[in-house]
Every structure is written in structure tokens, then in C-alpha cells.
Design an enzyme around this catalytic site. Structure first.
Site, PDB file in Angstrom:
ATOM      1  N   ARG A   1       0.851  -1.276   0.002  1.00 45.44           N
ATOM      2  CA  ARG A   1      -0.089   0.159  -0.012  1.00 45.44           C
ATOM      3  C   ARG A   1       0.622   1.242  -0.057  1.00 45.44           C
ATOM      4  O   ARG A   1       0.879   2.060  -0.849  1.00 45.44           O
ATOM      5  CB  ARG A   1      -0.991   0.090   1.162  1.00 45.44           C
ATOM      6  CG  ARG A   1      -2.112   0.913   1.042  1.00 45.44           C
ATOM      7  CD  ARG A   1      -1.901   2.360   1.633  1.00 45.44           C
ATOM      8  NE  ARG A   1      -1.326   2.451   2.604  1.00 45.44           N
ATOM      9  CZ  ARG A   1      -0.877   3.586   3.045  1.00 45.44           C
ATOM     10  NH1 ARG A   1      -0.599   4.712   2.414  1.00 45.44           N
ATOM     11  NH2 ARG A   1      -0.558   3.642   4.348  1.00 45.44           N
ATOM     12  N   ASP A   2       1.730   1.498   0.880  1.00 42.94           N
ATOM     13  CA  ASP A   2       2.589   2.719   0.905  1.00 42.94           C
ATOM     14  C   ASP A   2       3.489   2.489  -0.179  1.00 42.94           C
ATOM     15  O   ASP A   2       4.146   3.346  -0.654  1.00 42.94           O
ATOM     16  CB  ASP A   2       3.255   2.886   2.350  1.00 42.94           C
ATOM     17  CG  ASP A   2       3.488   4.026   2.563  1.00 42.94           C
ATOM     18  OD1 ASP A   2       3.826   5.023   1.713  1.00 42.94           O
ATOM     19  OD2 ASP A   2       3.195   4.592   3.884  1.00 42.94           O
TER      20      ASP A   2
ATOM     21  N   HIS B   1       3.080   3.887  -3.743  1.00 45.72           N
ATOM     22  CA  HIS B   1       3.438   5.156  -3.959  1.00 45.72           C
ATOM     23  C   HIS B   1       4.883   5.442  -4.653  1.00 45.72           C
ATOM     24  O   HIS B   1       4.930   6.171  -5.557  1.00 45.72           O
ATOM     25  CB  HIS B   1       3.594   6.288  -2.585  1.00 45.72           C
ATOM     26  CG  HIS B   1       2.450   6.756  -1.846  1.00 45.72           C
ATOM     27  ND1 HIS B   1       1.506   7.326  -2.571  1.00 45.72           N
ATOM     28  CD2 HIS B   1       1.892   6.200  -0.877  1.00 45.72           C
ATOM     29  CE1 HIS B   1       0.676   7.723  -1.753  1.00 45.72           C
ATOM     30  NE2 HIS B   1       0.680   6.881  -0.584  1.00 45.72           N
TER      31      HIS B   1
ATOM     32  N   HIS C   1       3.357   4.961  12.795  1.00 49.14           N
ATOM     33  CA  HIS C   1       3.667   5.008  11.252  1.00 49.14           C
ATOM     34  C   HIS C   1       4.729   5.798  11.076  1.00 49.14           C
ATOM     35  O   HIS C   1       4.334   7.323  11.210  1.00 49.14           O
ATOM     36  CB  HIS C   1       2.378   4.986  10.572  1.00 49.14           C
ATOM     37  CG  HIS C   1       2.722   5.235   9.108  1.00 49.14           C
ATOM     38  ND1 HIS C   1       2.177   4.089   7.921  1.00 49.14           N
ATOM     39  CD2 HIS C   1       3.191   6.073   8.332  1.00 49.14           C
ATOM     40  CE1 HIS C   1       2.737   4.482   6.836  1.00 49.14           C
ATOM     41  NE2 HIS C   1       3.225   5.564   7.062  1.00 49.14           N
TER      42      HIS C   1
ATOM     43  N   HIS D   1       8.121   7.709   8.468  1.00 52.39           N
ATOM     44  CA  HIS D   1       8.971   7.640   7.326  1.00 52.39           C
ATOM     45  C   HIS D   1      10.306   8.001   7.712  1.00 52.39           C
ATOM     46  O   HIS D   1      10.718   8.543   8.635  1.00 52.39           O
ATOM     47  CB  HIS D   1       8.140   8.541   6.341  1.00 52.39           C
ATOM     48  CG  HIS D   1       7.121   7.966   5.798  1.00 52.39           C
ATOM     49  ND1 HIS D   1       6.833   7.409   4.435  1.00 52.39           N
ATOM     50  CD2 HIS D   1       5.716   8.008   6.068  1.00 52.39           C
ATOM     51  CE1 HIS D   1       5.711   6.964   4.216  1.00 52.39           C
ATOM     52  NE2 HIS D   1       5.149   7.298   5.120  1.00 52.39           N
TER      53      HIS D   1
ATOM     54  N   TYR E   1       4.274  16.039   3.718  1.00 55.02           N
ATOM     55  CA  TYR E   1       3.880  14.562   3.560  1.00 55.02           C
ATOM     56  C   TYR E   1       4.547  13.974   2.374  1.00 55.02           C
ATOM     57  O   TYR E   1       4.701  14.382   1.327  1.00 55.02           O
ATOM     58  CB  TYR E   1       2.366  14.392   3.328  1.00 55.02           C
ATOM     59  CG  TYR E   1       1.752  13.321   4.028  1.00 55.02           C
ATOM     60  CD1 TYR E   1       1.148  13.501   5.363  1.00 55.02           C
ATOM     61  CD2 TYR E   1       1.316  12.315   3.143  1.00 55.02           C
ATOM     62  CE1 TYR E   1       0.407  12.519   5.953  1.00 55.02           C
ATOM     63  CE2 TYR E   1       0.450  11.204   3.822  1.00 55.02           C
ATOM     64  CZ  TYR E   1       0.166  11.386   5.269  1.00 55.02           C
ATOM     65  OH  TYR E   1      -0.210  10.376   5.753  1.00 55.02           O
TER      66      TYR E   1
END
EC number: 4.1.3.39
Length: 333
Positions: free
Chosen positions: A12-13, A16, A193, A195, A284
């Protein structure tokens, strides 16, 4: 022994990082392999969640239903998870997820707009799913406000509440402080979550666990938006060193990442100038490719676009604003 549940977001991520071009066949192969690693749940689909395949965010290689039909039958051990940006995904997407047996329905809004997710959270609960509130950009507001919005999410019926550092902006001490405050304020489990734009995804995830988080999002090889997410295999190794049970078969996870995912990766999850800027500006991570394309189109440095997006505190689902920002910056030249 303390336990932590890992949600795997490679499909899912990671979407991107592939401009949402995973094929259903690729997803099925990867999902079946990831299912054997011991993760608690597998999240999959368009990077912007169910309903996200659109001109603004990028069209996926397949429909939500086609991804569901490919992935659901091959996942036998882990639970299925989906994510929805309320307004992008609707009741129709929730019913679709329920049809294919998704256990977790995660609702992601800007943290200050968590009230937008109230109807989605309640509907997911009515459908028998476990609703999870995912709250991005907490690092840019005071801790007391993070707590207030966390309590609002709990009041709507969220059964798990996530702190999402979508820009890789937070420092470990900020993560610890916020997770600890959230944990103290509500009676439901807390997740994190992260990054990796400042190379702190593992450190922040570790800090979250130390502060009481019970759910951590990871991706094989960190494959995700921007400089990627917390790498599953590295986080599992850290948890093992800390004698915390996360259920992961470390060797198998490493081998699957190398054998099955690496050939599909357009590039390694290195940290280059634009990705550093995401973390520095608190932008983001899903804005990266949009900022780069808009910069090339209008002759503007993507870093300036990213910096302005961070200043505006935009969140996932607003990526097309990069065009407006790039145009405005070009006019100032």
C-alpha cells in the site's frame, strides 16, 4: 515478554514508490510471501487508499476490486487491512473491503480534522470491522492538542489510534512524548507509522514502542513514499535485540524482501536531496513525485515546492496542489 504487532504496508505505502503500478499478479505473489513472515496484518491497494485511483493522485494499474480478488485468497495467516481517506473513499469502499474479508479499516485524516472520519469509523464498526484512526502531522501541533484529537477518535469508536509521521519529520523524543501522552489519555491501543526522510523511521518506531505503542507499520526494505517507511527486517532485528516479540521470522523476511521485492523496486530507498527536504520541512512523503513533476514542468526547484507544502501543512490527498505551488513560484522568478 512484551509484544508488538507489525502491520506490513509494502503493498500500500509501497504503491506510492511505484506510482501505484503494482499489478494484481505482483501483489498476489508478494502478499503470499509476506503472509509467511509472521506479520499481524497486510495492507494493500492504491497508495492513497481505497478509492484513490484518480487523476489527482495517479491512476492505479488495477481497480480496488481487482486488487482484492488477487490478494484476499492468498493471505491465510495475517489479517487484511485497508486504509481510506474519508471523502476519497466512501461507504462503497468499506462494503467492498468487508466483502473480501478485511478485518481492519483504517481512516486517515489530517489530525486536526479527525471529525471527518466519524461516520467512516462508525460504519466500519457496524460492518464488524476493527476501525483504526490514523492521525498524521501530530509533530506540528502541541502535545495537548494531539491528546485532544486522540480522545475524539476514541469517542467515535476507534479501537486503535495511530500517530502517523507522514513526512518523517519527528525526532525520537517527540515521538516518545506524543505516544506516551496518547497512551495515558485513552483506553485503546496506540500505533505508530514512520517515514525515513531523516533516516529516523526505525529510531522513531523504537521510541514509540518504548512509550507504549503496540502496533507498528513497516514495509519490506522500507519500500514506501518519500525515502520509505520503517524497514520490516531492520525493525524486527531491533525488536529481537530488545527481547520484544513482534512475531517476525527475520531470515525469511530478509530473503523474501531480497528475492521478491527488490526486482520490482524502481530504485533503492536512498535519501537524496528532495527526500531530506520532506523530513526537514515536514511535508507528507506522498507529495514527492508530484513536487518533482511540477518542478520539472515549471522550472522550479522541487525543494522549494516541498518547503512551501510543509509550510502550508498539507496532508495526504492534496498532492495536486503541487501544481499551484510550482506555478506561483515560477511567476516570482
Amino acid at each position: 515478554m512484551k509484544k508488538v504487532k507489525i502491520f506490513d504496508l509494502t503493498l500500500r505505502d509501497g504503491s506510492h514508490a511505484k506510482s501505484h503500478q503494482f499489478t494484481p499478479e505482483q501483489m498476489a505473489v508478494l502478499a503470499e510471501q509476506i503472509d509467511s513472515t509472521g506479520v499481524a496484518a497486510i495492507e494493500f491497494g492504491h497508495g492513497n487508499g481505497l478509492g484513490g485511483s484518480a487523476l489527482q493522485y495517479g491512476f492505479a494499474a488495477a481497480t480496488d476490486r481487482e486488487y482484492m480478488e488477487a490478494v484476499a485468497p492468498v493471505v491465510k495467516n495475517a489479517d487484511l487491512s485497508i486504509i481510506i481517506l474519508p471523502g476519497v473513499g466512501t461507504r462503497h469502499e468499506l462494503h467492498l473491503a468487508k466483502e473480501f474479508g478485511a478485518k481492519y479499516a483504517r481512516m486517515c485524516t489530517q489530525i486536526t480534522e479527525v471529525d471527518i472520519a466519524e461516520q467512516h469509523i462508525k460504519m466500519a464498526k457496524q460492518l464488524g470491522m476493527i476501525p483504526i484512526a490514523v492521525l498524521p502531522c501530530a509533530g506540528i501541533i502541541p502535545v495537548k492538542d494531539t491528546v485532544r484529537y486522540t480522545q475524539m477518535a476514541e469517542s467515535y469508536g476507534a479501537e486503535v489510534i495511530y500517530l502517523l509521521d507522514g513526512g518523517g519529520y519527528q525526532l525520537p523524543e517527540q515521538t516518545y512524548e506524543r505516544i506516551a501522552a496518547m497512551k495515558k489519555a485513552v483506553d485503546v491501543p496506540i500505533g505508530f507509522h514512520g517515514h525515513n526522510n531523516l533516516q529516523l523511521a526505525v529510531a522513531n518506531s523504537k521510541a514509540a514502542v518504548e512509550a507504549g505503542a503496540e502496533y507498528i507499520d513497516c514495509c519490506l526494505k522500507g519500500f514506501g513514499a518519500g525515502a520509505g517507511n520503517c524497514p520490516t527486517e531492520i525493525f524486527a532485528a531491533v525488536m529481537d535485540r530488545m527481547e520484544i516479540d513482534c512475531g517476525i521470522d527475520l531470515y525469511k523476511t530478509m530473503d523474501i524482501a531480497e528475492q521478491y521485492l527488490r526486482p520490482l523496486m524502481p530504485r533503492a530507498m536512498e535519501v537524496d536531496n528532495d527526500r531530506i527536504m520532506l523530513g526537514y520541512a515536514g511535508c507528507y512523503s506522498s507529495f514527492l513525485l508530484f513536487a518533482q513533476r511540477a518542478g520539472a514542468r515549471y522550472g522550479v526547484d522541487p525543494r522549494d515546492i516541498i518547503k512551501e507544502i510543509g509550510r502550508r501543512q498539507c496532508t495526504e490527498g492534496q498532492e495536486d496542489i503541487c501544481i499551484d505551488v510550482a506555478y506561483a513560484l515560477a511567476q516570482k522568478k
